[in-house]
Write an enzyme that holds these catalytic residues in place. Structure first.
Site, short mmCIF file in Angstrom:
data_model
loop_
_atom_site.label_atom_id
_atom_site.label_comp_id
_atom_site.label_asym_id
_atom_site.label_seq_id
_atom_site.Cartn_x
_atom_site.Cartn_y
_atom_site.Cartn_z
N ASN A 104 -19.04 26.68 -22.39
CA ASN A 104 -19.75 26.07 -21.61
C ASN A 104 -18.92 26.04 -20.21
O ASN A 104 -18.14 26.07 -20.13
CB ASN A 104 -19.56 24.46 -22.47
CG ASN A 104 -19.78 24.52 -24.10
OD1 ASN A 104 -21.05 24.81 -24.14
ND2 ASN A 104 -18.69 23.55 -24.74
N ASN B 173 -1.90 -2.90 13.36
CA ASN B 173 -3.32 -2.11 13.65
C ASN B 173 -3.98 -1.53 13.83
O ASN B 173 -4.49 -0.88 13.84
CB ASN B 173 -4.03 -3.68 14.15
CG ASN B 173 -4.00 -5.90 12.89
OD1 ASN B 173 -2.72 -4.97 11.78
ND2 ASN B 173 -3.83 -6.16 13.45
N GLU C 34 -20.22 21.44 -14.34
CA GLU C 34 -20.21 20.42 -15.10
C GLU C 34 -19.55 19.42 -14.40
O GLU C 34 -20.27 17.78 -14.20
CB GLU C 34 -20.60 19.69 -15.76
CG GLU C 34 -21.29 21.09 -17.66
CD GLU C 34 -21.25 21.20 -18.97
OE1 GLU C 34 -21.12 19.97 -19.65
OE2 GLU C 34 -21.07 22.18 -19.50
N GLN D 227 -7.23 -2.24 4.49
CA GLN D 227 -6.18 -1.53 3.52
C GLN D 227 -6.77 -0.59 2.43
O GLN D 227 -6.14 0.34 1.65
CB GLN D 227 -5.41 -2.38 3.17
CG GLN D 227 -3.92 -1.43 2.32
CD GLN D 227 -2.99 -2.24 2.21
OE1 GLN D 227 -1.97 -3.09 2.96
NE2 GLN D 227 -2.79 -3.24 0.85
N LYS E 256 -19.96 29.37 -29.14
CA LYS E 256 -19.86 28.20 -27.65
C LYS E 256 -19.02 28.76 -26.32
O LYS E 256 -17.85 28.67 -26.79
CB LYS E 256 -19.44 27.10 -27.72
CG LYS E 256 -20.29 25.70 -28.47
CD LYS E 256 -22.08 25.79 -28.46
CE LYS E 256 -22.27 25.08 -26.95
NZ LYS E 256 -22.18 23.87 -26.96
N TYR F 63 -9.29 -6.84 13.36
CA TYR F 63 -8.29 -6.15 12.26
C TYR F 63 -8.54 -7.53 10.64
O TYR F 63 -8.18 -8.27 11.13
CB TYR F 63 -6.96 -5.88 12.07
CG TYR F 63 -6.76 -5.18 10.83
CD1 TYR F 63 -6.23 -4.09 10.21
CD2 TYR F 63 -5.72 -5.86 9.75
CE1 TYR F 63 -5.71 -3.76 9.75
CE2 TYR F 63 -5.25 -5.18 8.69
CZ TYR F 63 -5.57 -4.07 8.07
OH TYR F 63 -4.62 -3.80 7.27
N THR G 185 -40.78 26.40 -8.59
CA THR G 185 -40.91 24.14 -7.98
C THR G 185 -41.85 23.87 -9.40
O THR G 185 -42.60 23.99 -10.21
CB THR G 185 -42.35 25.17 -7.44
OG1 THR G 185 -43.56 24.77 -8.01
CG2 THR G 185 -42.54 25.52 -5.55
N HIS G 186 -41.42 22.53 -9.76
CA HIS G 186 -41.54 21.13 -10.96
C HIS G 186 -40.75 22.15 -12.27
O HIS G 186 -40.81 22.02 -13.02
CB HIS G 186 -42.30 21.25 -10.97
CG HIS G 186 -43.54 21.14 -9.81
ND1 HIS G 186 -43.70 19.50 -9.80
CD2 HIS G 186 -44.32 21.31 -8.81
CE1 HIS G 186 -44.75 19.17 -8.01
NE2 HIS G 186 -44.59 20.35 -8.04
N SER H 46 -15.71 25.53 -27.65
CA SER H 46 -15.70 24.22 -28.45
C SER H 46 -14.71 23.97 -29.73
O SER H 46 -14.35 25.13 -30.23
CB SER H 46 -17.09 23.92 -29.36
OG SER H 46 -17.04 23.17 -30.11
N SER I 31 1.00 -1.36 0.41
CA SER I 31 0.04 -0.21 -0.07
C SER I 31 1.21 1.16 -0.29
O SER I 31 0.16 2.58 -0.02
CB SER I 31 -1.11 -0.36 1.74
OG SER I 31 -0.10 0.27 2.58
N1 ARG Z 1 -0.94 -1.22 5.32
C1 ARG Z 1 -1.95 -2.12 6.22
C2 ARG Z 1 -3.50 -1.09 6.65
O1 ARG Z 1 -3.55 -0.17 5.60
C3 ARG Z 1 -1.34 -1.86 8.05
C4 ARG Z 1 -1.84 -2.22 8.93
C5 ARG Z 1 -1.02 -4.15 8.48
N2 ARG Z 1 -2.09 -5.16 9.27
C6 ARG Z 1 -2.13 -6.04 9.31
N3 ARG Z 1 -1.90 -6.41 10.30
N4 ARG Z 1 -1.29 -6.72 8.44
O2 ARG Z 1 -4.35 -1.78 6.60
#
Ligand code: ARG
Length: 481
Positions: A300, A125, A305, A337, A298, A332, A170-171, A292, A38
């Site tokens: 826009n 965790n 949007e 993640q 145009k 956990y 309204t509407h 455009s 991650s």
């Molecule tokens: N990268 C993990 C997360 O975002 C960190 C916690 C990982 N804990 C574990 N027991 N693998 O949740």
């Protein structure tokens, strides 16, 4: 197998892909590594991760769990890591999976055994849950500031256009005239509630999971209250299983964010309609529009949007997060993640949108004549005529019916009610007098609604004053005054 286990000076985290244990007999494939890592996105949490670690280390030392020299080494190492990351020199390693292990590995390089002692009584965790909360708390504070600035801009528009008459719908059919300022203040109310919601969610964001360790708490005599105080948190999570697995705070925040984007999306829809030739009520500054490639005429409204479109993406993140939690057993799970990217994107989308809207709404050009012309087209003061007859003694339902006949006659002649002669009007009810023309005027209709929350310009000005007092001057107010 276990060269790593031998020498305590080895930095286990620095030189293997299976950083945590000698138990593993084969390395991860590159694909699995990429799938489970991650760090590419959670490195964004680095400042919170360091802040949380320093608070933990400070407490470990205060409790005599690590030495004062360890604490000093950790503090020195973290100061250097901060500097390395801020200056872009830090080397993030996919092998080290996430922001937590990356920082801890570097700390151990810099601080040796003290670095290895940091994780005492802690798990990733409770660490990650703490980091996300710390980070989100800061983002909430920024978003509250941006929402306040947008409100100030809208209040400014309301003040400048307290007397400008807009057909209220309204509407999407012309209903009754309203002040353009009143319409702007409707959005101020929405964004004010959004701030309340964010600040309410913030209370539950701002609680400390650290000390829950992996899931069951820890056998070390940690002082969790002390860590909470150091981190400016309002309380300590009271159940370790809940502490590591709870992502309610993220969902609450996302729900509040989705609602903010829904408000932005409704405003966008109105801006888009108002800017179309059929309405011609407003112009947006050119820098918020595009042309455009084929139609030279145009211009826009791309920004509103896109904002309308991006509301879908933020609502989607809410769905993602709430579905992420459904069916997860305690405590956990790695599923969690997946909470980060939706949260990060929600914050980024929201803060960009709010910044842009504050600037764009400030530059909005209001075409008062076009608004008034449109308000005159739809018999917007028919209710006022009915109310007038009621004041002359008719029952409302009878008055309603009489006015319907009057509107039908005016429609057949292609004119507004106010263009009918007194004679013609008196044919519908003899109680109608000369004073009816004030009642039938758009300004008269507005002024008549001089009730708390009503559209009378006097009420709009009173609301402007209330909001000004509530919001304060804010950043950049001097420049604008
Ligand atoms: N990268 C993990 C997360 O975002 C960190 C916690 C990982 N804990 C574990 N027991 N693998 O949740």
């Amino acid at each position: 197998m276990s060269s790593q286990a031998g020498n305590p000076a080895d930095n286990q985290l620095a030189n293997k892909s299976q950083a945590w244990s000698a138990l593993f007999s084969e390395p991860m494939s590159e694909l699995v590594k990429r799938y489970t890592a991650s760090v590419d996105f959670d490195k964004r949490l680095w400042a919170a991760d360091i802040e949380g670690s320093l608070a933990h280390a400070d407490m470990l030392a205060a409790q005599g769990i690590i030495g004062a020299d360890d604490l000093a080494a950790i503090q020195r190492g973290m100061a250097q890591i901060r500097e390395e990351i801020a200056s872009g020199r830090f080397e993030w390693k996919l092998d080290l999976e996430d922001v937590h292990l990356n920082i801890e590995a570097r700390l151990t390089e810099l601080a040796g055994l003290a670095g290895k002692r940091l994780h005492t009584g802690r798990s990733r965790n409770d660490q990650v849950a703490t980091d996300v909360r710390l980070w989100l708390r800061g983002e909430i504070d920024t978003l509250v500031g941006l929402l306040s600035e947008l409100q100030r801009v809208l209040v400014g528009q309301a003040e400048r256009h307290a007397d400008v008459i807009l057909p209220g719908f309204t509407h999407l059919q012309v209903a009754q005239p309203v002040a353009f300022g009143h319409h702007m203040l409707a959005y101020v109310e929405m964004f004010a509630r959004d701030v309340e919601r964010l600040l309410d969610a913030r209370k539950r964001v701002n609680r400390l999971p650290l000390g829950a360790a992996a899931l069951a708490g820890t056998s070390y005599p940690l002082d969790r209250e002390r860590v909470a105080r150091t981190l400016g948190m309002e309380g300590v999570a009271q159940n370790s299983l809940d502490a590591v697995s709870d992502r309610d705070f993220a969902i609450e925040f996302s729900a509040a964010a989705a609602l903010i984007m829904v408000h932005i999306s409704r405003l966008s829809e109105e801006l888009i309609l108002w800017m179309s030739q059929a309405f011609g009520f407003i112009a947006l500054p050119d820098r918020f529009c595009t042309g455009s490639s084929i139609m030279p005429q145009k211009k826009n409204p791309d920004v509103p949007e896109l904002a309308r479109g991006k509301s879908g993406r933020v609502v989607g993140h809410l769905m993602g997060l709430i579905t992420l939690m459904k069916g997860q057993p305690l405590a956990y799970n790695k599923d969690n993640q997946e909470d980060k990217e939706p949260l990060f994107d929600t914050v980024d989308t929201l803060s960009d949108t709010l910044r842009i809207f504050a600037e764009m709404m400030d530059g909005l050009t209001v075409k008062a004549e076009a608004m008034e012309r449109a308000a005159l087209k739809g018999y917007a003061t028919a209710t006022d005529l009915a109310d007038y007859l009621v004041k002359k003694g008719l029952a409302f339902r009878d008055a309603h019916e009489i006015v319907a006949h009057a509107v039908k006659t005016a429609q057949a002649q292609g004119v507004d009610l106010s263009a009918l002669s007194l004679e013609a009007l008196r044919a519908f009810d003899a109680r109608i007098g000369e004073d009816v023309y004030e009642v039938l005027s758009l300004a008269g209709s507005l002024n008549a609604r001089n009730i708390l929350g009503g559209t009378a310009p006097a009420q709009v000005r009173a609301q402007v004053a209330r909001h000004r007092a509530r919001l304060g001057a804010g950043v950049g107010a001097d420049a604008k005054a």
